[in-house]
Design an enzyme around this catalytic site. Structure first.
Site, PDB file in Angstrom:
ATOM      1  N   ARG A  50       0.842  -1.210   0.000  1.00 52.80           N
ATOM      2  CA  ARG A  50       0.000   0.000   0.000  1.00 52.80           C
ATOM      3  C   ARG A  50       0.871   1.251   0.000  1.00 52.80           C
ATOM      4  O   ARG A  50       0.571   2.233  -0.684  1.00 52.80           O
ATOM      5  CB  ARG A  50      -0.955  -0.004   1.203  1.00 52.80           C
ATOM      6  CG  ARG A  50      -1.909   1.181   1.185  1.00 52.80           C
ATOM      7  CD  ARG A  50      -3.000   1.083   2.236  1.00 52.80           C
ATOM      8  NE  ARG A  50      -2.474   1.170   3.593  1.00 52.80           N
ATOM      9  CZ  ARG A  50      -3.233   1.087   4.692  1.00 52.80           C
ATOM     10  NH1 ARG A  50      -4.531   0.878   4.597  1.00 52.80           N
ATOM     11  NH2 ARG A  50      -2.682   1.180   5.887  1.00 52.80           N
ATOM     12  N   LYS A 149      -2.698   6.779   1.270  1.00 55.43           N
ATOM     13  CA  LYS A 149      -2.646   7.070   2.703  1.00 55.43           C
ATOM     14  C   LYS A 149      -1.664   8.228   2.883  1.00 55.43           C
ATOM     15  O   LYS A 149      -0.486   8.035   3.172  1.00 55.43           O
ATOM     16  CB  LYS A 149      -2.221   5.824   3.486  1.00 55.43           C
ATOM     17  CG  LYS A 149      -2.579   5.909   4.958  1.00 55.43           C
ATOM     18  CD  LYS A 149      -2.561   4.543   5.605  1.00 55.43           C
ATOM     19  CE  LYS A 149      -2.524   4.635   7.114  1.00 55.43           C
ATOM     20  NZ  LYS A 149      -3.673   5.304   7.706  1.00 55.43           N
ATOM     21  N   GLU A 182     -16.354   6.717   6.064  1.00 59.59           N
ATOM     22  CA  GLU A 182     -15.580   5.967   7.065  1.00 59.59           C
ATOM     23  C   GLU A 182     -15.575   6.786   8.340  1.00 59.59           C
ATOM     24  O   GLU A 182     -16.246   7.827   8.418  1.00 59.59           O
ATOM     25  CB  GLU A 182     -14.156   5.721   6.561  1.00 59.59           C
ATOM     26  CG  GLU A 182     -13.385   7.000   6.230  1.00 59.59           C
ATOM     27  CD  GLU A 182     -11.963   6.741   5.748  1.00 59.59           C
ATOM     28  OE1 GLU A 182     -11.463   5.614   5.856  1.00 59.59           O
ATOM     29  OE2 GLU A 182     -11.354   7.709   5.262  1.00 59.59           O
TER      30      GLU A 182
HETATM   31  N1  PXG Z   1      -9.476   5.121   7.501  1.00 58.82           N
HETATM   32  C1  PXG Z   1      -8.616   6.081   7.847  1.00 58.82           C
HETATM   33  C2  PXG Z   1      -8.914   7.491   7.483  1.00 58.82           C
HETATM   34  C3  PXG Z   1      -7.425   5.754   8.517  1.00 58.82           C
HETATM   35  O1  PXG Z   1      -6.559   6.715   8.854  1.00 58.82           O
HETATM   36  C4  PXG Z   1      -8.113   3.420   8.500  1.00 58.82           C
HETATM   37  C5  PXG Z   1      -9.254   3.814   7.805  1.00 58.82           C
HETATM   38  C6  PXG Z   1      -7.913   1.965   8.782  1.00 58.82           C
HETATM   39  O2  PXG Z   1      -6.941   1.405   7.916  1.00 58.82           O
HETATM   40  P1  PXG Z   1      -6.011   0.177   8.347  1.00 58.82           P
HETATM   41  O3  PXG Z   1      -5.154  -0.070   7.172  1.00 58.82           O
HETATM   42  O4  PXG Z   1      -5.245   0.644   9.549  1.00 58.82           O
HETATM   43  O5  PXG Z   1      -6.893  -0.960   8.676  1.00 58.82           O
HETATM   44  C7  PXG Z   1      -7.159   4.397   8.835  1.00 58.82           C
HETATM   45  C8  PXG Z   1      -5.878   4.057   9.538  1.00 58.82           C
HETATM   46  C9  PXG Z   1      -5.174   6.928  14.998  1.00 58.82           C
HETATM   47  C10 PXG Z   1      -4.695   6.636  13.610  1.00 58.82           C
HETATM   48  O6  PXG Z   1      -4.387   7.470  15.787  1.00 58.82           O
HETATM   49  C11 PXG Z   1      -5.431   5.824  12.774  1.00 58.82           C
HETATM   50  C12 PXG Z   1      -4.997   5.555  11.473  1.00 58.82           C
HETATM   51  C13 PXG Z   1      -3.858   6.127  11.033  1.00 58.82           C
HETATM   52  C14 PXG Z   1      -3.119   6.942  11.858  1.00 58.82           C
HETATM   53  C15 PXG Z   1      -3.529   7.207  13.171  1.00 58.82           C
HETATM   54  O7  PXG Z   1      -6.324   6.593  15.314  1.00 58.82           O
HETATM   55  N2  PXG Z   1      -5.830   4.730  10.763  1.00 58.82           N
END
Ligand code: PXG
Length: 289
Positions: A50, A149, A182
């Site tokens: 990714r 991301k 989301e």
């Molecule tokens: N949506 C968004 C906007 C994210 O930032 C996810 C979904 C979940 O993706 P993954 O690949 O982790 O299953 C994310 C990822 C926090 C934090 O502190 C969370 C993310 C990134 C950075 C910080 O809550 N989430």
């Protein structure tokens, strides 16, 4: 804590990058959040893939091969001698001048931070989260692909602030059309009549690694699952709701905007998926040591 910056390890206090880095000046860069459990990194290959796809999409040339990046992540964890934790992998456009033009940034900056992880309190996994709908909308997928991301999190942060000010655990974000996208840092799923659904990437959902794992687990458990557009009303009247993310793992949602979801307790399909996900994190992954 030892931090990796461009191939060298330094102490946390000395882990500094230039104020001319476009990651700071413009949020020009990408990142990954990765977990490791019992000496094994969860879905490392998927996270590296990714990252490289995000880089390709924004025209950023990562100065390492996938293999070298994988090894750098593992080496940073080894350096910190941890068995369980969280990795933040950041690649910025690098040092440039004060103009926007990324062409003047010749060397992307690679940072790898390893730390503990702040989970939701255990109680919330058992009782479920209350969430609120944020007025701040998700950025249009026509402006910035949700598959990237990127380091541009300001709208998620504004939405998070709304959730925090409302005393909620997370904030539900809608897209420009008003469909569910989301949460601020998690993907969202609903369950209705035994069917699991989550918004597609085109609706503004990040291509979450945990989200992808849930698709695999649901298929293994013969639970019907699909991507489709979801309205806020459908969340109100869902049988179950849960969130997924690297930090949160899988967490039940029991209330949206003061409307209890069904009976206001975590549902049976959510519980099965939480259990299956937990087993997956404990039994799979790239060996660190
Ligand atoms: N949506 C968004 C906007 C994210 O930032 C996810 C979904 C979940 O993706 P993954 O690949 O982790 O299953 C994310 C990822 C926090 C934090 O502190 C969370 C993310 C990134 C950075 C910080 O809550 N989430």
């Amino acid at each position: 804590m030892k931090v990796y910056i461009d191939g060298t390890f330094c102490e946390k206090e000395d882990a500094k990058i230039s104020v001319f880095d476009h990651g700071l000046l413009y949020g020009d860069g990408i990142f990954e959040g990765i977990r490791f459990y019992h000496g094994k990194v969860f879905r490392l290959k998927e996270h590296i893939e990714r990252l490289f796809e995000s880089a390709r999409s924004i025209c950023l040339q990562i100065p390492l091969s996938r293999e070298a990046m994988t090894e750098a992540v593992l080496e940073t964890i080894r350096c910190n001698a941890l068995q369980n934790g969280y990795v933040r992998l950041v690649v910025t456009r690098g040092v440039g001048n004060l103009g926007l033009n990324p062409v003047h940034c010749s060397h992307p900056t690679v940072v790898i931070i390893v730390d503990g992880i702040q989970l939701y309190p255990t109680e919330m996994y058992e009782k479920g989260l209350k969430i609120v709908t944020c007025a701040t909308r998700q950025v249009s997928s026509a402006a910035l692909s949700p598959m990237v991301k990127s380091l541009n999190y300001l709208n998620n942060i504004m939405a998070k602030l709304e959730a925090v000010q409302a005393g909620a655990g997370e904030g539900l974000m809608l897209n420009e059309q008003g469909y569910v996208a989301e949460c601020t840092g998690d993907n969202v799923f609903i369950v209705k009549n035994g069917q699991v659904a989550t918004p597609p990437s085109a609706a503004g959902a990040l291509g979450g690694i945990t989200r992808a794992a849930i698709f695999e687990l649901a298929q293994n458990l013969h639970i019907p699952i699909k991507e489709r557009e979801i309205t806020r009303h459908e969340v109100f009247v869902a049988d179950e709701c849960f969130l997924t993310g690297t930090a949160a793992e899988v967490i039940p949602v029991v209330d949206l905007d003061g409307r209890p979801i069904k009976d206001g307790v975590p549902g049976p399909i959510t519980r099965r998926l939480i259990h299956a996900f937990h087993q997956l994190t404990q039994s799979t992954g790239t060996t660190i040591y």
